[in-house]
Structures are given as structure tokens and as C-alpha cells.
Design a protein around this motif. Structure first.
Motif, PDB file in Angstrom:
ATOM      1  N   SER A 186       0.815  -1.215   0.000  1.00 59.30           N
ATOM      2  CA  SER A 186       0.000   0.000   0.000  1.00 59.30           C
ATOM      3  C   SER A 186       0.850   1.267   0.000  1.00 59.30           C
ATOM      4  CB  SER A 186      -1.021   0.003   1.142  1.00 59.30           C
ATOM      5  OG  SER A 186      -0.359  -0.138   2.357  1.00 59.30           O
ATOM      6  N   LYS A 187       2.047   1.217   0.611  1.00 57.09           N
ATOM      7  CA  LYS A 187       2.894   2.415   0.621  1.00 57.09           C
ATOM      8  C   LYS A 187       3.591   2.641  -0.717  1.00 57.09           C
ATOM      9  CE  LYS A 187       4.385   2.863   5.376  1.00 57.09           C
ATOM     10  NZ  LYS A 187       5.379   2.343   6.255  1.00 57.09           N
ATOM     11  N   LEU A 188       4.005   1.539  -1.339  1.00 57.30           N
ATOM     12  CA  LEU A 188       4.925   1.655  -2.465  1.00 57.30           C
ATOM     13  C   LEU A 188       4.239   1.614  -3.830  1.00 57.30           C
ATOM     14  CD1 LEU A 188       8.023   1.804  -2.634  1.00 57.30           C
ATOM     15  CD2 LEU A 188       8.070  -0.662  -2.910  1.00 57.30           C
ATOM     16  N   CYS A 189       3.145   0.842  -3.922  1.00 58.72           N
ATOM     17  CA  CYS A 189       2.640   0.513  -5.262  1.00 58.72           C
ATOM     18  C   CYS A 189       1.546   1.465  -5.734  1.00 58.72           C
ATOM     19  CB  CYS A 189       2.086  -0.910  -5.268  1.00 58.72           C
ATOM     20  SG  CYS A 189       3.355  -2.112  -4.859  1.00 58.72           S
ATOM     21  N   ASP A 190       1.631   1.823  -7.022  1.00 60.06           N
ATOM     22  CA  ASP A 190       0.575   2.647  -7.622  1.00 60.06           C
ATOM     23  C   ASP A 190      -0.634   1.784  -7.935  1.00 60.06           C
ATOM     24  OD1 ASP A 190       2.158   5.137  -7.958  1.00 60.06           O
ATOM     25  OD2 ASP A 190       3.417   3.754  -9.097  1.00 60.06           O
ATOM     26  N   ARG A 191      -0.353   0.568  -8.393  1.00 63.46           N
ATOM     27  CA  ARG A 191      -1.435  -0.379  -8.645  1.00 63.46           C
ATOM     28  C   ARG A 191      -1.007  -1.750  -8.145  1.00 63.46           C
ATOM     29  NH1 ARG A 191      -2.974  -1.622 -13.625  1.00 63.46           N
ATOM     30  NH2 ARG A 191      -1.005  -0.971 -14.536  1.00 63.46           N
ATOM     31  N   ILE A 192      -2.028  -2.539  -7.778  1.00 59.33           N
ATOM     32  CA  ILE A 192      -1.749  -3.840  -7.153  1.00 59.33           C
ATOM     33  C   ILE A 192      -2.641  -4.907  -7.797  1.00 59.33           C
ATOM     34  CG2 ILE A 192      -2.007  -5.152  -4.984  1.00 59.33           C
ATOM     35  CD1 ILE A 192      -1.686  -2.419  -3.533  1.00 59.33           C
ATOM     36  N   ALA A 193      -2.064  -6.096  -7.985  1.00 56.27           N
ATOM     37  CA  ALA A 193      -2.906  -7.246  -8.324  1.00 56.27           C
ATOM     38  C   ALA A 193      -2.819  -8.202  -7.141  1.00 56.27           C
ATOM     39  CB  ALA A 193      -2.397  -7.928  -9.588  1.00 56.27           C
ATOM     40  N   ILE A 194      -3.976  -8.573  -6.608  1.00 54.37           N
ATOM     41  CA  ILE A 194      -3.977  -9.540  -5.502  1.00 54.37           C
ATOM     42  C   ILE A 194      -4.085 -10.939  -6.098  1.00 54.37           C
ATOM     43  CG2 ILE A 194      -5.185 -10.361  -3.438  1.00 54.37           C
ATOM     44  CD1 ILE A 194      -5.888  -7.509  -2.777  1.00 54.37           C
ATOM     45  N   LEU A 195      -3.043 -11.723  -5.814  1.00 54.16           N
ATOM     46  CA  LEU A 195      -2.941 -13.059  -6.389  1.00 54.16           C
ATOM     47  C   LEU A 195      -3.162 -14.076  -5.277  1.00 54.16           C
ATOM     48  CD1 LEU A 195      -2.062 -14.079  -9.211  1.00 54.16           C
ATOM     49  CD2 LEU A 195       0.284 -14.139  -8.391  1.00 54.16           C
ATOM     50  N   ILE A 196      -4.140 -14.943  -5.479  1.00 52.72           N
ATOM     51  CA  ILE A 196      -4.379 -16.007  -4.501  1.00 52.72           C
ATOM     52  C   ILE A 196      -4.564 -17.298  -5.291  1.00 52.72           C
ATOM     53  CG2 ILE A 196      -5.891 -16.866  -2.636  1.00 52.72           C
ATOM     54  CD1 ILE A 196      -6.720 -13.895  -2.176  1.00 52.72           C
ATOM     55  N   ASP A 197      -3.810 -18.312  -4.921  1.00 54.82           N
ATOM     56  CA  ASP A 197      -3.957 -19.616  -5.551  1.00 54.82           C
ATOM     57  C   ASP A 197      -3.839 -19.544  -7.078  1.00 54.82           C
ATOM     58  OD1 ASP A 197      -4.164 -22.184  -4.915  1.00 54.82           O
ATOM     59  OD2 ASP A 197      -6.337 -22.234  -4.583  1.00 54.82           O
ATOM     60  N   GLY A 198      -2.892 -18.776  -7.549  1.00 54.42           N
ATOM     61  CA  GLY A 198      -2.620 -18.717  -8.987  1.00 54.42           C
ATOM     62  C   GLY A 198      -3.509 -17.817  -9.814  1.00 54.42           C
ATOM     63  N   LYS A 199      -4.500 -17.189  -9.174  1.00 52.72           N
ATOM     64  CA  LYS A 199      -5.426 -16.348  -9.940  1.00 52.72           C
ATOM     65  C   LYS A 199      -5.436 -14.920  -9.398  1.00 52.72           C
ATOM     66  CE  LYS A 199      -8.978 -19.403 -11.721  1.00 52.72           C
ATOM     67  NZ  LYS A 199      -8.902 -20.791 -11.286  1.00 52.72           N
ATOM     68  N   ILE A 200      -5.646 -13.946 -10.284  1.00 52.14           N
ATOM     69  CA  ILE A 200      -5.792 -12.565  -9.828  1.00 52.14           C
ATOM     70  C   ILE A 200      -7.227 -12.375  -9.347  1.00 52.14           C
ATOM     71  CG2 ILE A 200      -5.866 -10.146 -10.557  1.00 52.14           C
ATOM     72  CD1 ILE A 200      -3.462 -10.646 -12.292  1.00 52.14           C
ATOM     73  N   ARG A 201      -7.341 -11.972  -8.077  1.00 52.39           N
ATOM     74  CA  ARG A 201      -8.681 -11.819  -7.476  1.00 52.39           C
ATOM     75  C   ARG A 201      -9.128 -10.383  -7.457  1.00 52.39           C
ATOM     76  NH1 ARG A 201     -10.090 -17.302  -7.136  1.00 52.39           N
ATOM     77  NH2 ARG A 201      -8.096 -18.349  -6.955  1.00 52.39           N
ATOM     78  N   ALA A 202      -8.187  -9.440  -7.563  1.00 54.24           N
ATOM     79  CA  ALA A 202      -8.520  -8.014  -7.655  1.00 54.24           C
ATOM     80  C   ALA A 202      -7.324  -7.315  -8.258  1.00 54.24           C
ATOM     81  CB  ALA A 202      -8.830  -7.448  -6.279  1.00 54.24           C
TER      82      ALA A 202
END
Ligand SMILES: Nc1ncnc2c1ncn2[C@@H]1O[C@H](COP(=O)(O)OP(=O)(O)OP(=O)(O)O)[C@@H](O)[C@H]1O
Length: 259
Positions: free
Chosen positions: A210-226
Motif C-alpha cells: 500500500s505504501k509503495l505501489c501505484d497499482r496492485i494485483a492480488i494473487l491467490i492460488d494462482g489467480k488474480i482476485r482483484a
């Protein structure tokens, strides 16, 4: 710019790995059909727990391993067909790069610089700049074996940046670093962003993301969830903070739902 299109990576498991993973499956889907784009002048984060597929994704982009399916373009270059050209543009950073401890930092930079085909003058300039940036200048001629752990880690990073890459990929940038070294590394990644470089990191630490990234992909179990800015992810998940968002997504995965 990096474009990851429908990336899938399946590992074949050895008998030993099957035993270790306590499975009868001969294959492991590490990354399952993920797509995202990163732009110049931004830090993009892959955020996820252990085993989510972060390192696999970064290693595919870095041409260290081949995707099973999908396409990855780095500034329009295909990582499979134009791997050599891609490698010149990128740096896969790790603070665990094994350096020969009998050498000095200065010699190590010369060695890796010539490896990239840089001229003596280019090596000299980059070394001076990076040593100053990471506070290595006073230790330029000290044998690596005599350096502190933090200094060795910073040297590993400086070595990986000798060729001034357009794209910097950093797997878990703060892992194993003391708080001062971690701050120096985070500050430097922000500097790279200001210089218009593309930076991709993987992390399991919410505050780093949250401090460093302009955009984030949340990866869980091999898939992007958000995928989006922190604000967009909070809005989409109805969460108060990134950790809350992560657990909402994680719990949804556990009960077989998708957002
Ligand atoms: N060479 C390999 N052979 C078989 N399975 C692998 C291999 N490398 C990774 N895996 C498996 O693929 C999945 C994703 O691993 P990966 O290292 O990409 O995850 P990660 O998100 O980076 O997690 P970590 O932070 O633990 O490294 C895990 O289940 C892991 O055990």
C-alpha cells in the motif's frame, strides 16, 4: 510497458515433490490464466500469500522460465521470441544474489558491467552513482566477506542495476532486510519510478504494497482476485484497508466464490 496476457504456468512434479506436497497429482498449476498491464513510471505490485504464484509470474516475465500458455510482451517484445533483447531491458532483482566473497564491490561491478557489454567509462559512472545511492562508496575496496549482511544485500541490488535497466522486477524487495536497508531499497524503487522506469514487485506484506505501489494485483492460488489502485480495490471489496480487502478475497476463494 509490460503486457501479461492469459499467462498460465504448470509445473510437472517429481515423485519427491509429490511426496513433499502430499499429493497424487503429477502437475501443479502455479499461475492460472492471469492478465495485467504495467506502465512506465509506475510501481506495480503482485500481492499474495506464500505459494500464490508471484515468483513464478516474475520469473516468466524475466525469461527465466517459459510460460505453459499465454503471451508476455515487454515494450512490445515477445519474451519467447525475443528473449535476448528482453533481457537487455530488464533486471530481475533479488537481495539474495550470491556474490563471490573474495572480490571487492568495485571489482564485482566491473565484472558484471563487462558481462553486459558496458564500456569502462559506463561502468565507472554507474558504479559511482549506485555506490553513492546505496552508501557503498566507503566500502568499494573492502572484500565482500568483510561486509555486513545489509551492505552485501545492497551490493547485490547495485550489481543487478549496473546496466541501468528500463524495467526492474524485484521479488520480495524487503525480505530479510533490516529496517534501514529496507527503507533505502524502497526509496530507491520510488526514485526509479520518478525516472520513468517500470517497476514490478512481489510482496506478501500489505504495508509495502500500500505504501509503495501505484497499482496492485492480488494473487491467490494462482489467480488474480482483484486488480487496481488501493482505492479501487477497497471500493470493489467494500473493505476499510488493504488487509481487510485481502481477507475478504481470501475467504471468498476458500468458500469457492469469486468477486
Ligand atoms: N519448480 C517448481 N516445481 C514444482 N512446483 C513449483 C515450482 N516452483 C513453484 N512451485 C509451486 O508453484 C506454486 C507457486 O509458487 P511461487 O513460488 O510462484 O509462489 P509465491 O507466491 O512466489 O510464493 P513464495 O513467496 O512462497 O515463493 C507453489 O505451490 C509452489 O510450491
Amino acid at each position: 510497458m509490460i503486457e501479461v496476457k492469459s499467462l498460465r504456468k504448470v509445473y510437472k512434479l517429481s515423485k519427491k515433490q509429490m511426496l513433499k506436497n502430499n499429493t497424487v497429482e503429477r502437475k501443479k498449476v502455479a499461475v492460472d490464466n492471469i492478465s495485467f498491464v504495467t506502465n512506465k513510471g509506475e510501481i506495480f505490485g503482485l500481492l499474495g500469500p506464500n505459494g500464490a504464484g508471484k515468483t513464478t509470474t516474475l520469473r516468466c516475465i524475466s525469461t527465466l522460465i517459459k510460460p505453459t500458455q499465454g503471451e508476455i510482451l515487454v515494450d512490445g517484445l515477445n519474451i519467447n521470441k525475443q528473449a535476448e533483447e528482453v533481457r537487455k531491458k530488464i533486471s530481475f532483482l533479488t537481495n539474495e544474489l550470491k556474490l563471490d566473497t573474495h572480490f571487492t564491490p568495485k571489482y564485482t561491478m566491473e565484472y558484471f558491467g563487462s558481462f553486459y557489454g558496458l564500456s569502462k567509462r559506463e561502468i565507472e559512472e554507474r558504479t559511482e552513482y549506485l555506490f553513492q545511492e546505496f552508501g557503498i562508496d566507503n566500502f568499494a575496496y573492502t572484500k565482500i566477506e568483510e561486509l555486513s549482511t545489509g551492505m552485501k544485500q545492497k551490493l547485490s541490488i547495485a550489481v543487478s542495476l549496473i546496466h541501468d535497466p528500463e524495467l526492474v522486477i524485484f521479488d520480495e524487495p524487503t525480505n530479510g532486510l533490516d529496517i534501514i536497508t529496507a527503507r533505502a531499497v524502497m526509496n530507491y524503487l520510488q526514485k526509479l519510478r520518478e525516472q520513468g522506469k517500470s517497476v514490478i514487485i512481489s510482496t506478501h506484506i500489505m504495508s509495502v504494497a500500500s505504501k509503495l505501489c501505484d497499482r496492485i494485483a492480488i494473487l491467490i492460488d494462482g489467480k488474480i482476485r482483484a486488480n487496481g489502485t488501493v482505492q479501487e480495490i477497497l471500493y470493489k471489496t467494500g473493505a476499510d484497508d488493504l488487509e481487510d480487502a485481502f481477507f475478504k478475497l481470501y475467504n471468498n476463494v476458500s468458500i469457492g466464490e469469486k468477486i
